[in-house]
Write a protein that holds these residues in place. Structure first.
Motif, PDB file in Angstrom:
ATOM      1  N   ALA A 188      42.410  49.004  42.116  1.00 35.80           N
ATOM      2  CA  ALA A 188      44.100  48.908  42.721  1.00 35.80           C
ATOM      3  C   ALA A 188      44.857  49.683  41.783  1.00 35.80           C
ATOM      4  O   ALA A 188      46.084  50.212  42.274  1.00 35.80           O
ATOM      5  CB  ALA A 188      44.431  47.637  42.965  1.00 35.80           C
ATOM      6  N   LEU A 189      44.611  49.733  40.520  1.00 32.24           N
ATOM      7  CA  LEU A 189      45.747  50.077  39.527  1.00 32.24           C
ATOM      8  C   LEU A 189      45.290  51.219  38.509  1.00 32.24           C
ATOM      9  O   LEU A 189      46.099  51.989  37.949  1.00 32.24           O
ATOM     10  CB  LEU A 189      46.153  48.905  38.628  1.00 32.24           C
ATOM     11  CG  LEU A 189      46.711  47.564  39.539  1.00 32.24           C
ATOM     12  CD1 LEU A 189      47.015  46.581  38.250  1.00 32.24           C
ATOM     13  CD2 LEU A 189      48.004  47.950  40.327  1.00 32.24           C
ATOM     14  N   GLY A 190      44.052  51.435  38.432  1.00 26.34           N
ATOM     15  CA  GLY A 190      43.554  52.364  37.615  1.00 26.34           C
ATOM     16  C   GLY A 190      43.232  52.046  36.077  1.00 26.34           C
ATOM     17  O   GLY A 190      42.865  52.859  35.384  1.00 26.34           O
ATOM     18  N   THR A 191      43.767  50.682  35.720  1.00 31.52           N
ATOM     19  CA  THR A 191      43.746  50.463  34.581  1.00 31.52           C
ATOM     20  C   THR A 191      42.079  50.537  33.829  1.00 31.52           C
ATOM     21  O   THR A 191      41.365  49.990  34.723  1.00 31.52           O
ATOM     22  CB  THR A 191      43.790  49.039  34.419  1.00 31.52           C
ATOM     23  OG1 THR A 191      45.155  48.528  34.948  1.00 31.52           O
ATOM     24  CG2 THR A 191      44.018  48.328  32.754  1.00 31.52           C
ATOM     25  N   VAL A 192      42.004  51.372  32.808  1.00 32.71           N
ATOM     26  CA  VAL A 192      40.504  51.129  32.140  1.00 32.71           C
ATOM     27  C   VAL A 192      40.594  50.069  30.994  1.00 32.71           C
ATOM     28  O   VAL A 192      41.530  49.915  30.051  1.00 32.71           O
ATOM     29  CB  VAL A 192      40.656  52.368  31.239  1.00 32.71           C
ATOM     30  CG1 VAL A 192      39.130  52.379  30.686  1.00 32.71           C
ATOM     31  CG2 VAL A 192      40.541  53.732  32.177  1.00 32.71           C
ATOM     32  N   GLY A 195      47.572  49.123  51.575  1.00 32.41           N
ATOM     33  CA  GLY A 195      47.314  47.662  51.718  1.00 32.41           C
ATOM     34  C   GLY A 195      46.953  46.951  50.415  1.00 32.41           C
ATOM     35  O   GLY A 195      47.539  47.551  49.399  1.00 32.41           O
ATOM     36  N   HIS A 196      46.096  45.926  50.489  1.00 32.38           N
ATOM     37  CA  HIS A 196      45.655  45.033  49.238  1.00 32.38           C
ATOM     38  C   HIS A 196      44.828  45.666  48.471  1.00 32.38           C
ATOM     39  O   HIS A 196      44.188  45.027  47.473  1.00 32.38           O
ATOM     40  CB  HIS A 196      45.841  43.668  49.617  1.00 32.38           C
ATOM     41  CG  HIS A 196      44.562  43.418  50.542  1.00 32.38           C
ATOM     42  ND1 HIS A 196      43.289  43.816  50.288  1.00 32.38           N
ATOM     43  CD2 HIS A 196      44.676  42.928  51.907  1.00 32.38           C
ATOM     44  CE1 HIS A 196      42.438  43.419  51.451  1.00 32.38           C
ATOM     45  NE2 HIS A 196      43.437  42.638  52.254  1.00 32.38           N
ATOM     46  N   HIS A 197      43.864  46.649  48.966  1.00 26.64           N
ATOM     47  CA  HIS A 197      42.864  47.395  48.180  1.00 26.64           C
ATOM     48  C   HIS A 197      41.610  46.587  47.925  1.00 26.64           C
ATOM     49  O   HIS A 197      41.033  46.583  46.925  1.00 26.64           O
ATOM     50  CB  HIS A 197      43.219  48.368  47.154  1.00 26.64           C
ATOM     51  CG  HIS A 197      44.396  48.765  47.326  1.00 26.64           C
ATOM     52  ND1 HIS A 197      44.676  50.066  48.120  1.00 26.64           N
ATOM     53  CD2 HIS A 197      45.952  48.873  46.883  1.00 26.64           C
ATOM     54  CE1 HIS A 197      45.823  50.435  48.203  1.00 26.64           C
ATOM     55  NE2 HIS A 197      46.572  49.746  47.387  1.00 26.64           N
ATOM     56  N   CYS A 198      41.437  45.499  48.649  1.00 27.43           N
ATOM     57  CA  CYS A 198      40.321  44.458  48.474  1.00 27.43           C
ATOM     58  C   CYS A 198      40.562  43.941  47.185  1.00 27.43           C
ATOM     59  O   CYS A 198      39.653  43.529  46.319  1.00 27.43           O
ATOM     60  CB  CYS A 198      38.981  44.810  48.643  1.00 27.43           C
ATOM     61  SG  CYS A 198      38.694  45.649  49.944  1.00 27.43           S
ATOM     62  N   ILE A 225      55.990  51.787  40.518  1.00 26.09           N
ATOM     63  CA  ILE A 225      54.763  52.167  40.124  1.00 26.09           C
ATOM     64  C   ILE A 225      54.110  50.969  39.625  1.00 26.09           C
ATOM     65  O   ILE A 225      54.665  50.270  38.853  1.00 26.09           O
ATOM     66  CB  ILE A 225      54.256  53.435  39.235  1.00 26.09           C
ATOM     67  CG1 ILE A 225      54.677  54.655  40.014  1.00 26.09           C
ATOM     68  CG2 ILE A 225      52.983  53.341  38.959  1.00 26.09           C
ATOM     69  CD1 ILE A 225      54.493  56.126  39.390  1.00 26.09           C
ATOM     70  N   TYR A 226      52.767  50.315  40.175  1.00 25.02           N
ATOM     71  CA  TYR A 226      52.132  49.197  39.798  1.00 25.02           C
ATOM     72  C   TYR A 226      51.061  49.449  38.784  1.00 25.02           C
ATOM     73  O   TYR A 226      50.308  50.479  39.269  1.00 25.02           O
ATOM     74  CB  TYR A 226      51.811  48.349  40.680  1.00 25.02           C
ATOM     75  CG  TYR A 226      52.835  47.837  41.766  1.00 25.02           C
ATOM     76  CD1 TYR A 226      53.731  46.887  41.528  1.00 25.02           C
ATOM     77  CD2 TYR A 226      53.364  48.628  42.907  1.00 25.02           C
ATOM     78  CE1 TYR A 226      54.698  46.113  42.174  1.00 25.02           C
ATOM     79  CE2 TYR A 226      54.467  47.981  43.421  1.00 25.02           C
ATOM     80  CZ  TYR A 226      55.075  47.036  43.126  1.00 25.02           C
ATOM     81  OH  TYR A 226      56.041  46.504  44.060  1.00 25.02           O
ATOM     82  N   GLY A 227      50.935  49.128  37.917  1.00 21.91           N
ATOM     83  CA  GLY A 227      49.657  49.542  36.735  1.00 21.91           C
ATOM     84  C   GLY A 227      50.247  50.629  36.006  1.00 21.91           C
ATOM     85  O   GLY A 227      50.048  52.025  36.343  1.00 21.91           O
ATOM     86  N   PRO A 256      44.315  39.137  44.671  1.00 21.34           N
ATOM     87  CA  PRO A 256      44.944  38.419  43.533  1.00 21.34           C
ATOM     88  C   PRO A 256      46.043  39.317  42.628  1.00 21.34           C
ATOM     89  O   PRO A 256      46.794  38.780  42.193  1.00 21.34           O
ATOM     90  CB  PRO A 256      43.881  38.079  42.611  1.00 21.34           C
ATOM     91  CG  PRO A 256      42.733  37.965  43.558  1.00 21.34           C
ATOM     92  CD  PRO A 256      42.738  38.982  44.606  1.00 21.34           C
ATOM     93  N   ILE A 257      45.878  40.580  42.763  1.00 24.30           N
ATOM     94  CA  ILE A 257      46.532  41.599  41.949  1.00 24.30           C
ATOM     95  C   ILE A 257      47.885  41.489  42.784  1.00 24.30           C
ATOM     96  O   ILE A 257      49.040  41.619  42.244  1.00 24.30           O
ATOM     97  CB  ILE A 257      45.999  43.075  41.666  1.00 24.30           C
ATOM     98  CG1 ILE A 257      44.858  43.142  41.043  1.00 24.30           C
ATOM     99  CG2 ILE A 257      47.057  43.954  41.274  1.00 24.30           C
ATOM    100  CD1 ILE A 257      44.129  44.158  40.790  1.00 24.30           C
ATOM    101  N   MET A 258      47.731  41.957  44.141  1.00 24.77           N
ATOM    102  CA  MET A 258      49.005  41.764  45.070  1.00 24.77           C
ATOM    103  C   MET A 258      49.693  40.298  44.832  1.00 24.77           C
ATOM    104  O   MET A 258      51.052  40.354  44.748  1.00 24.77           O
ATOM    105  CB  MET A 258      48.658  42.072  46.226  1.00 24.77           C
ATOM    106  CG  MET A 258      47.706  43.323  46.749  1.00 24.77           C
ATOM    107  SD  MET A 258      48.673  44.848  45.960  1.00 24.77           S
ATOM    108  CE  MET A 258      47.331  45.753  45.112  1.00 24.77           C
ATOM    109  N   ASP A 259      49.189  39.424  44.855  1.00 28.12           N
ATOM    110  CA  ASP A 259      49.539  38.102  44.722  1.00 28.12           C
ATOM    111  C   ASP A 259      50.674  37.737  43.144  1.00 28.12           C
ATOM    112  O   ASP A 259      51.636  37.644  43.105  1.00 28.12           O
ATOM    113  CB  ASP A 259      48.767  36.867  44.814  1.00 28.12           C
ATOM    114  CG  ASP A 259      48.136  36.647  46.193  1.00 28.12           C
ATOM    115  OD1 ASP A 259      48.757  37.417  47.000  1.00 28.12           O
ATOM    116  OD2 ASP A 259      47.170  35.948  46.223  1.00 28.12           O
ATOM    117  N   TYR A 260      49.858  38.618  42.375  1.00 29.89           N
ATOM    118  CA  TYR A 260      50.673  38.573  40.968  1.00 29.89           C
ATOM    119  C   TYR A 260      52.113  39.189  40.962  1.00 29.89           C
ATOM    120  O   TYR A 260      52.976  38.682  40.439  1.00 29.89           O
ATOM    121  CB  TYR A 260      49.847  39.346  39.752  1.00 29.89           C
ATOM    122  CG  TYR A 260      50.190  39.333  38.601  1.00 29.89           C
ATOM    123  CD1 TYR A 260      50.268  38.340  37.580  1.00 29.89           C
ATOM    124  CD2 TYR A 260      50.952  40.583  38.347  1.00 29.89           C
ATOM    125  CE1 TYR A 260      50.790  38.559  36.282  1.00 29.89           C
ATOM    126  CE2 TYR A 260      51.680  40.841  37.062  1.00 29.89           C
ATOM    127  CZ  TYR A 260      51.523  39.621  36.049  1.00 29.89           C
ATOM    128  OH  TYR A 260      52.431  39.846  35.011  1.00 29.89           O
TER     129      TYR A 260
END
Ligand code: 7TS
Length: 407
Positions: free
Chosen positions: A177-181, A362-365, A325-327, A368-372
């Motif tokens: 969802a965010l691309g974080t490594v 959407g929430h991208h499966c 931007i998120y992430g 919990p990230i979207m809830d955060y």
């Protein structure tokens, strides 16, 4: 020159990139959901069905032998790519979801009440739900590594969660969802110090980062073929031999047995113990070709070029008023999740699709990230090495247009 990408040549390898969508040239920015397929992979599929379609590991006839050889050659390509010590440690699956469920099912006999397993706040649902099911079955407790505003994991909190009760840790290499490594080296080292095993969900890393499972010392690493230029319906589970030997089979059936009588069945050795039934033979062979294709371009070249695209798109997007931007992790793959103030992500996705631009909304499966972030979802643009700055320009223009229309 080492990082130069011959973009014209590469784009010519992907027939789909020259099609139009809704009267506009396709701009495909949904690569995190599924990557596109180069001719080398498409032709491997055609050659298989035109030339040597047969069941494997069982026929004495020539076609079966040819198919078996090609399938096992693909397994060797995959072994070498991930630097697994042994070919037997490479299990063909139908994808990441299958690989995770296979391991979660195996751990049912390893866990008991009082044991703990650790997941992260950044996971795709497929790396959450199977473990919840496992905890329900065994009475083990699920703990969660918290995330931070920038979309990174709080690894100090992780170290506090670890204890002698921890049996298993499962975290993604890259957040879809965010691309974080994620710093999986640290995650693995710290887990091992407590005697816990680690599963890394490499679904989003595999197209961008070449993982070396021996250097990582990871216990399990799972990927999907369709995110790394291969076909859908095939994936890989790497598991250390000692774990794969210890865990029970996931499914019973043909090809996974040694001897069957009605009194007792003994199982085949690795990797067949986990490969019941006729597999996706053509898919496995084609995945081998996809990995060859990516390696011929080179993962350093891919990463450097995609980083350029990410930087360019991020700068352009932030110039649009109201964009968030998120992430924003420093270590990120080429994924941008964003919203425009006051506008629903779905509406942006729908309008820009009319202009030929494919993104996911959407929430991208990863609810919990979207809830955060207390949002229903985001617009997610995810880039690949076959995308261009011109496509990003078209995307930015389309987002601007959507904003005007929806404001
Ligand atoms: N894990 C991660 C990190 C993923 O991104 C995905 C799919 C999966 C597991 C599941 O993979 P599958 O091949 O078994 O379905 N992610 C996405 C996505 O981000 N958009 O569509 C699918």
């Amino acid at each position: 020159m080492s990082h130069q990408i011959d973009i014209e040549k590469i784009r010519a390898d992907f027939p789909i990139l020259s099609r139009k969508v809704n009267g506009h040239p396709l701009v495909y920015f949904d690569n995190a959901a599924t990557s596109q397929t180069p001719k080398a992979v498409i032709y491997a599929i055609v050659e298989y069905y035109e030339g040597y379609n047969a069941n494997i590991h069982r026929g004495v006839h020539s076609l079966s032998q040819e198919a078996t050889d090609a399938y096992e050659e693909a397994r060797e390509t995959i072994r070498a790519h991930f630097n697994a010590e042994k070919k037997e440690e490479i299990i063909f699956t139908s994808g990441t979801t299958h690989g995770i469920n296979l391991v979660a099912n195996g751990f049912a006999s390893e866990l008991k009440v009082g044991d703990e397993v650790i997941v992260s706040a950044l996971e795709h649902h497929s790396n959450i739900v199977p473990w919840q099911m496992l905890c329900e079955k065994t009475g083990a407790t699920l703990k969660v590594i918290p995330m931070t505003e920038s979309g990174e994991l709080n690894l100090d909190a992780y170290e506090e969660l670890l204890s002698e009760h921890t049996k298993l840790v499962f975290v993604n290499h890259v957040s879809n969802a965010l691309g974080t490594v994620n710093d999986i080296e640290r995650i693995i080292t710290k887990a091992h110090q407590k005697g816990a095993a680690v599963l890394i969900d490499g679904a989003q890393a595999a197209p961008h980062i070449k993982a070396d499972v021996q250097a990582l010392d990871v216990d399990f690493y799972v990927v999907s073929g369709h995110k790394m230029c291969g076909p859908t319906g095939v994936g890989v589970l790497y598991g250390k031999e000692e774990w794969l030997t210890k865990l029970p089979p996931y499914q019973g059936g043909g090809e996974m047995i040694d001897q069957v009588t009605f009194e007792k069945t003994t199982y085949a050795g690795l990797p067949h113990k986990f490969e019941a039934g006729t597999p996706n033979i053509c898919g496995g062979i084609a995945l081998g070709k996809a990995i060859d294709y990516l390696n011929a371009i080179g993962f350093e070249t891919i990463a450097a070029y995609e980083h350029e695209l990410l930087t360019y798109a991020t700068e352009q997007l932030l110039e649009i008023e109201g964009v968030k931007i998120y992430g924003t992790s420093k270590e990120k793959t080429a994924v941008i999740s964003f919203n425009i103030e006051g506008i629903h992500p779905y509406d942006i996705g729908t309008i820009i699709d009319k202009l030929g631009i494919a993104v996911r909304t959407g929430h991208h499966c990863a609810q919990p990230i979207m809830d955060y972030y207390k949002i229903p979802g985001t617009v997610r643009a995810s880039f690949s090495f076959y995308n261009t700055k011109e496509e990003i320009d078209a995307f930015i223009q389309a987002v601007k247009r959507a904003k005007v229309m929806l404001s």
